[in-house]
Design an enzyme around this catalytic site. Structure first.
Site, PDB file in Angstrom:
ATOM      1  CG  ASP A 165    -114.114   4.952  23.654  1.00  7.30           C
ATOM      2  OD1 ASP A 165    -113.922   4.279  24.517  1.00  7.30           O
ATOM      3  OD2 ASP A 165    -113.440   6.148  22.702  1.00  7.30           O
ATOM      4  CE  LYS A 171    -113.162   9.443  22.337  1.00 10.81           C
ATOM      5  NZ  LYS A 171    -113.444   8.238  21.473  1.00 10.81           N
ATOM      6  CE  LYS A 231    -110.403   7.962  22.360  1.00  5.42           C
ATOM      7  NZ  LYS A 231    -110.640   6.574  22.303  1.00  5.42           N
TER       8      LYS A 231
END
Lengths: 296, 299
Positions: free
Chosen positions: B136, B199, B235
């Site tokens: 991430d 995300k 996400k």
């Protein structure tokens, strides 16, 4: 100079809602109970709380518990005192409500408001004393100081008395919150609006949101959910019927919940001395014993 | 490094319409068997996360055990991934050996991203070598707001290359992007640069994930799919702590992207406390009685 009354004016009626987490939400169910005065005149449509309202109130009470229990007893005492002050300042409104809605005589209404104010003060006074009275220093056969201290049980449901719309409600929560418990009060009688009027007193008494939550509705609708709810630590029951005792007992056993059935005073007179006692604090405290080395 | 990236022209977002559309999903009510199915799907989509300065190997071990078996009851799925800081990756690798649970790590100097590209790439490589199979990354919000879009593209592309076989999730930190138009543009740049997932947030900046912002990102993914046929994952992270809200997100995914995205390979929740709320709702469905978080382990 007094002005003439405007006869074209429309009255503005109050909407009576629930009291959850320091706010006044409507019931999620959208249902209501029509409340009438003792003479049959319309008072208001009162929220008929559902199991989901109870669930939301428990979340609020759980969230408030840590902070409330951590307050100093003196501070809890001050807040109960503040409630008494606020009630005193609005006593005429409550006396009027008791007379007009519930059919009290002027004397009886005054006596109930007096007793409610005094009871708040009285339990407030116990906030920093019950630990001394019911706690103990225990003699032990080892080099330790040994103390036993009462602490709050946690989140409680309290089923308020079916009489005395104001004093009954005060009696149902004051001995519980004084030790640091938080409560969800279920009010089921013919004059529920007075309980929500009282919520406005709570709302301006420096009481943290969620310490007292008030739901109006029917006991039997939510009884099973109160008993079975795993995040409720105890149930205080006033004016319980035999059937309610059985039902609550069965549900509460599954979660090993503490239940206490408070005695109704003789003749249902909630102003009586027997309707308040420091021993009424005890059913919902936990006794913690600490051993402290003496240091030699 | 490519300097030839043409910054895409993305459609401007109608804020009022996006907010209204997202609000519509809050009116949905999913009950009984459909709810239970949805709750289990939510569990499988959770990136069970701990990103605190006070994280210890012991806490990460405990979290991994919860990821393997969320509660005593049989028949529940494992979570999608465990998400930790890079130094905790070896602990997670050891604890999750023999499972299908992914190991996600926040690299690229999370959460600020304030470091040179070389240092950020080095951290990604080290983290992947340690065993993380999902990275991430955070974009440089300052560079984005300064209009250096090509730099953002280049950084994401370089990070993707450094990831090798590991999946790359690109955190836009939408709470700092100020407008939905910026969210839309940043999403498109991340996708163009090779993001496997986009995300919303690090969870460290407010506002965190919101439904309208997630909707804008989902629509970017949808338009990219319609144009190229390439699927990209989504996400939302931060602030999604109730099962009810998670189910509303699933309704939004289904109606924006379709059933294909209702899969942990394509949709994840970045969350920690969400798991316990989902477990409590599952117990409520099973027993008919409201549950308490006190019966569950900390997450």
């Amino acid at each position: 100079m007094a002005k003439a009354k405007n006869t074209n004016r429309l009255d503005v009626y109050k909407t009576f809602k629930l009291y959850i987490g320091g706010a006044f939400p409507r019931t999620e169910s959208g249902r209501y109970i029509t409340e009438e005065t003792h003479k049959g005149a319309f008072v208001a449509n009162i929220c008929r709380a559902s199991r989901k309202d109870f669930r939301d109130a428990v979340v609020a009470a759980r969230s408030a518990h840590g902070g409330w229990a951590a307050r100093t007893p003196f501070n809890r005492s001050q807040i109960l005192h503040r409630m008494a002050e606020m009630l005193e300042s609005r006593r005429h409104g409550f006396e009027h409500a008791l007379r007009e809605r519930a059919g009290y005589s002027k004397a009886d209404a005054g006596a109930e408001v007096d007793a409610a104010i005094d009871r708040l003060l009285w339990y407030g006074g116990w906030a920093d004393k019950f630990v001394q009275v019911f706690g103990a220093t225990n003699p032990v056969a080892s080099p330790h100081f040994n103390f036993t201290i009462p602490e709050s049980t946690g989140v409680l449901a309290t089923l308020a008395p079916k009489d005395a719309p104001l004093l009954g409600l005060v009696t149902s929560f004051a001995p519980l919150i004084v030790s640091g418990n938080t409560v969800v009060a279920i009010v089921d009688h013919d004059h529920r609006s007075i309980a929500i009027d009282f919520a406005e007193i709570l709302h301006c008494s420096d009481l943290p949101a969620g310490v007292i939550n008030i739901l109006t509705g029917y006991r039997d609708e939510v009884l099973d959910h109160i008993g079975g709810h795993r995040d409720v630590d105890g149930i205080a029951v006033f004016d319980a019927t035999a059937e309610e005792r059985k039902s609550i007992g069965i549900e509460a056993a599954d979660t090993v919940k503490r239940v206490h059935f408070y005695d109704t005073p003789k003749g249902g007179d909630w102003t009586a001395d027997e309707a308040q006692s420091p021993y009424w604090i005890l059913p919902f405290v936990e006794f913690k014993t600490a051993w402290h080395p003496m240091g030699y | 490094m490519a300097n030839s990236y043409d910054v895409p022209r993305v459609p401007s977002v109608d804020k009022i319409a996006a907010d209204e559309r997202a609000a519509k999903f809050k009116t949905r009510s999913i009950k009984k068997e459909a709810k239970l199915k949805g709750l289990k799907l939510v569990i499988s989509m959770i990136d069970l996360t701990t990103l605190e300065g006070q994280d210890t190997p012991g806490k990460v071990r405990m979290l991994c055990r919860k990821a393997r078996r969320p509660m005593l009851q049989e028949g529940l799925p494992t979570v999608g991934a465990v998400c930790v800081y890079p130094p905790m990756v070896p602990v997670a690798v050891e604890e999750l050996k023999g499972t299908d649970i992914n190991i996600a790590a926040v690299a690229t100097y999370f959460p600020s991203g304030q470091a040179g590209l070389g240092e950020r790439i080095d951290e990604v490589k080290r983290t992947v070598e340690a065993g993380a199979n999902e990275i991430d990354m955070v974009i440089s919000r300052g560079a984005f707001l300064a209009g250096e879009y090509t730099r953002i593209y280049d950084e994401v592309a370089a990070t993707k290359e450094a990831c090798g076989d590991a999946h790359l999730k690109v955190i836009l930190e939408t709470g700092e992007l100020q407008t939905y138009d910026n969210v839309r543009l940043a999403s498109q740049i991340a996708i163009d640069a090779g993001a496997d997932f986009i995300k919303t947030s690090t969870g460290k900046v407010s506002p965190k994930a919101t439904m309208p912002v997630t909707l804008v990102m989902l629509e970017t993914i949808r338009d990219h799919f319609l144009k190229t046929g390439q699927m990209v994952g989504m996400k939302p992270a931060g602030g999604i702590s109730s099962a009810k809200l998670a189910l509303r997100y699933l309704a939004m995914v289904k109606e924006t992207l379709g059933d294909a995205w209702l899969d942990p390979d394509w949709f994840r929740f970045g969350a920690s406390s969400l798991l316990n709320d989902v477990l409590m709702q599952i117990e409520k469905q099973r027993t008919g009685r409201y549950h308490s978080e006190r019966y569950l382990s900390i997450s």
